[in-house]
Design a protein around this motif. Sequence first.
Motif, PDB file in Angstrom:
ATOM      1  N   TYR A 108       0.698  -1.248   0.030  1.00 59.18           N
ATOM      2  CA  TYR A 108       0.208   0.039   0.179  1.00 59.18           C
ATOM      3  C   TYR A 108       0.945   1.275  -0.080  1.00 59.18           C
ATOM      4  O   TYR A 108       0.554   2.325  -0.922  1.00 59.18           O
ATOM      5  CB  TYR A 108      -0.886  -0.028   1.186  1.00 59.18           C
ATOM      6  N   GLU A 109       1.717   1.318   0.854  1.00 54.27           N
ATOM      7  CA  GLU A 109       2.811   2.342   1.068  1.00 54.27           C
ATOM      8  C   GLU A 109       3.233   2.552  -0.574  1.00 54.27           C
ATOM      9  O   GLU A 109       3.548   3.885  -0.850  1.00 54.27           O
ATOM     10  CB  GLU A 109       3.789   2.182   1.972  1.00 54.27           C
ATOM     11  N   SER A 111       2.550   1.606  -3.404  1.00 50.69           N
ATOM     12  CA  SER A 111       1.615   2.203  -4.413  1.00 50.69           C
ATOM     13  C   SER A 111       1.402   3.700  -4.219  1.00 50.69           C
ATOM     14  O   SER A 111       1.261   4.401  -5.035  1.00 50.69           O
ATOM     15  CB  SER A 111       0.313   1.584  -4.368  1.00 50.69           C
ATOM     16  N   GLN A 112       1.188   4.394  -2.803  1.00 55.46           N
ATOM     17  CA  GLN A 112       1.105   5.531  -2.659  1.00 55.46           C
ATOM     18  C   GLN A 112       2.076   6.624  -3.139  1.00 55.46           C
ATOM     19  O   GLN A 112       2.051   7.325  -3.556  1.00 55.46           O
ATOM     20  CB  GLN A 112       0.730   5.836  -1.145  1.00 55.46           C
ATOM     21  N   GLN A 113       3.312   5.847  -2.817  1.00 51.31           N
ATOM     22  CA  GLN A 113       4.592   6.554  -3.326  1.00 51.31           C
ATOM     23  C   GLN A 113       4.710   6.631  -4.717  1.00 51.31           C
ATOM     24  O   GLN A 113       5.104   7.647  -5.436  1.00 51.31           O
ATOM     25  CB  GLN A 113       5.940   5.801  -2.674  1.00 51.31           C
ATOM     26  N   GLN A 147       2.092   6.427  -7.046  1.00 45.10           N
ATOM     27  CA  GLN A 147       1.181   7.307  -7.527  1.00 45.10           C
ATOM     28  C   GLN A 147       1.558   8.957  -7.194  1.00 45.10           C
ATOM     29  O   GLN A 147       1.492   9.729  -8.203  1.00 45.10           O
ATOM     30  CB  GLN A 147      -0.496   7.304  -6.735  1.00 45.10           C
ATOM     31  N   SER A 148       2.323   9.069  -6.064  1.00 41.54           N
ATOM     32  CA  SER A 148       2.528  10.489  -5.717  1.00 41.54           C
ATOM     33  C   SER A 148       3.886  10.769  -6.804  1.00 41.54           C
ATOM     34  O   SER A 148       3.891  11.852  -7.087  1.00 41.54           O
ATOM     35  CB  SER A 148       3.253  10.422  -4.325  1.00 41.54           C
TER      36      SER A 148
END
Length: 99
Positions: free
Chosen positions: A31-32, A34-36, A38-39
């Motif tokens: 999850y982390e 994928s957030q990175q 995306q960012s």
Amino acid sequence: MASSSPLASIADDSQLLPLSDGESSLSSVIYELSQQVQSGMENMLKMISEIDQSSGGIIEEIEKCKDSALERKRTLEEEKERFQKAAYSVLDMLNNREN
């Protein structure tokens, strides 16, 4: 009342089972990550947009400089022709004077 099929009961139970610590931390890492990602992609899109805007301005400036250089070239060609005509006129005057 029991479930209609034993497979449905197993599927329902597996959805309710808590994740093990390993699975939980792996899910957290994914999850982390994928957030990175995306960012990072959002930042890249912003940079691409800025580059597009800048390149548009740069292309405009290049065109202006190109036009200016062509105009200056024409002016220099005209001056060159005038000086050549003047030089030929002086040479003609000197040649006629000697004769």
